[in-house]
Design an enzyme around this catalytic site. Structure first.
Site, mmCIF file in Angstrom:
data_model
loop_
_atom_site.group_PDB
_atom_site.id
_atom_site.type_symbol
_atom_site.label_atom_id
_atom_site.label_comp_id
_atom_site.label_asym_id
_atom_site.label_seq_id
_atom_site.Cartn_x
_atom_site.Cartn_y
_atom_site.Cartn_z
ATOM 1 N N SER A 77 -10.259 -4.696 -2.474
ATOM 2 C CA SER A 77 -8.540 -5.756 -1.726
ATOM 3 C C SER A 77 -8.624 -4.601 -0.611
ATOM 4 C CB SER A 77 -7.457 -6.085 -2.712
ATOM 5 O OG SER A 77 -6.726 -6.727 -1.591
ATOM 6 N N ASP B 154 -11.003 -12.448 -4.219
ATOM 7 C CA ASP B 154 -10.012 -10.805 -4.469
ATOM 8 C C ASP B 154 -10.512 -10.252 -5.616
ATOM 9 O OD1 ASP B 154 -8.954 -8.546 -4.138
ATOM 10 O OD2 ASP B 154 -7.245 -9.254 -3.858
#
Length: 428
Positions: free
Chosen positions: A48, A167
């Protein structure tokens, strides 16, 4: 952890959302006081927003560049009347444009075999670490995938090498966190090498996504502001805290020449002692240090003038936090301007919704065939799975026919003598 040989340790940055500026502060501390840890690392991992910080390290981006871009996103959310619920809020598109403008042409060459990006495959949730990139666009697409939080950033996951990913923090938030030769960095309270030290008496921890989080109200608040950004000052203080926590890590392991944190708290130098480190510190005999002191935990509020500690970081934060000084901008930030914004919202919101949704639809047109084909395959696989499970529940498992010796019938004893008489005849 031995830092005597290069390429013998790694760096790993956790996913943090809008708290990614914590990584920038920790990185700036390492760059100023222990640059060898950044230059000699074998590989830098990230998921991320941690992957964005890892890319900025490998591409040589300055602290001013990182602070201005990350705080610029916070400013953008601050200007929207509904915050992240406004139709103009599109974080993935904004970050993708910034990456296309900021990354050098040879970014994929600099990142290959030195950068590790954590990705979560959709929909089975398997984790993948990507370490090689053929082109610059492929590197950007991998970063877009690791930043894509489902339903927060959209409904259709982005594509990378023919598959859909989301993610990376949802499957592996801290790659190689259990490896003793990896320096881990996280803005959440836990057992990470560089992280805030909690003052809460609660010792319970939550192990999830290959990371450890202390169960506390402070961590809950940090998780909330990682998705919904607070004010600029709060994000900037989080960056300063990252610098202090990284400095504490260096001093605990004897990687600095002088105890800076001790002088900030007590204004007196530590007491010299013959022998090794104190019980509260790690031993580091190779460096030849013999200071006997416990490294204190220093918070941002304990330092009245952070500029004395890091002038470059403080100048970058002040520049990035500076708001538009024009009278028109100051009016809209004032109380009457905010009231007027919400009063006019029923009139302006429908037009803004149509405008920004239309722009997003036009930008989506080149990807429509691939996305529709993926959705068709996903619906087909879901329908087949539902059909197979329904069929199994309705009809149940079909038992195979029994094999082996047949049971004897009641007539078999009566037929047996005649069968014995016929056998010699058949043999003849």
């Amino acid at each position: 952890m031995d830092f005597s040989e290069e390429d013998s340790w790694n760096l790993s940055f956790a996913g943090a959302g809008y708290l990614g500026l914590y990584h920038v502060g920790a990185t700036e501390c390492l760059r100023q006081r222990a640059p060898r840890l950044l230059q000699g690392a074998r590989r830098i991992y990230g998921s991320s927003s941690g992957a964005l910080n890892a890319v900025s390290i490998l591409c040589g981006k300055s602290v001013d560049f990182c602070c201005s871009h990350l705080l610029g996103m916070v400013k953008q959310v601050e200007r929207l009347s509904l915050g992240i619920l406004h139709p103009a809020y599109a974080p993935i598109e904004h970050i993708k444009r910034q990456l296309q403008d900021a990354l050098p042409p040879d970014a994929h060459v600099l990142a290959s075999q030195r950068l590790g990006i954590s990705l979560t495959r959709w929909p089975d949730g398997h984790n993948f670490l990507v370490t090689d990139f053929a082109t610059r666009d492929e590197l950007i697409q991998a970063l877009v995938c690791t930043l894509y939080f489902p339903f927060y950033c959209g409904l259709i996951p982005p594509e990378f090498r023919g598959e859909r990913y989301i993610d990376g923090a949802l499957s592996n938030n801290l790659p190689f966190a259990d490896c003793p030769s990896t320096i881990t960095v996280s803005p959440f309270h836990g057992t990470v090498d560089i992280c805030p030290q909690s003052t809460s008496p609660n010792l319970h921890e939550l192990n999830a996504f290959n990371a450890s989080f202390q169960i506390s109200t402070k961590n809950f608040f940090l998780g909330f502001i990682s998705l919904i950004p607070p004010s600029l000052e709060v994000v900037a203080d989080n960056c300063r805290q990252g610098y202090l926590d990284a400095l504490r890590f260096l001093e605990r392991r004897g990687l600095t020449k002088e105890p800076v944190l001790w002088t900030l708290v007590s204004k007196e130098p530590p007491v010299l002692a013959d022998g090794n480190w104190d019980a509260g510190c790690d031993q580091c005999q190779k460096r030849g240090l013999s200071l006997n002191w416990k490294v204190p935990h220093v918070q941002v509020k304990d330092i009245p003038n952070f500029e004395q500690l890091s002038p470059e970081l403080e100048a970058a934060l002040r520049k990035a936090c500076a708001r538009d000084p024009s009278p028109w901008a100051r009016f809209w930030r004032s109380g009457p301007g905010q009231v007027l914004t919400y009063v006019l919202l029923p009139c302006t919101l429908p037009f803004e919704y149509v405008y920004f949704r239309s722009r997003r639809l036009v930008a989506w047109l080149p990807d429509v065939p691939a996305d529709l084909w993926w959705m068709q395959g996903l619906l087909r696989s879901v329908a087949l799975e539902v059909f197979s499970r329904t069929k199994a529940q309705l009809f149940g498992p079909i038992s195979p026919p029994a094999t082996g010796v047949l049971e004897t019938s009641p007539l078999q004893p009566q037929i047996a003598p005649y069968m014995e008489e016929l056998r010699p005849t058949q043999q003849a």
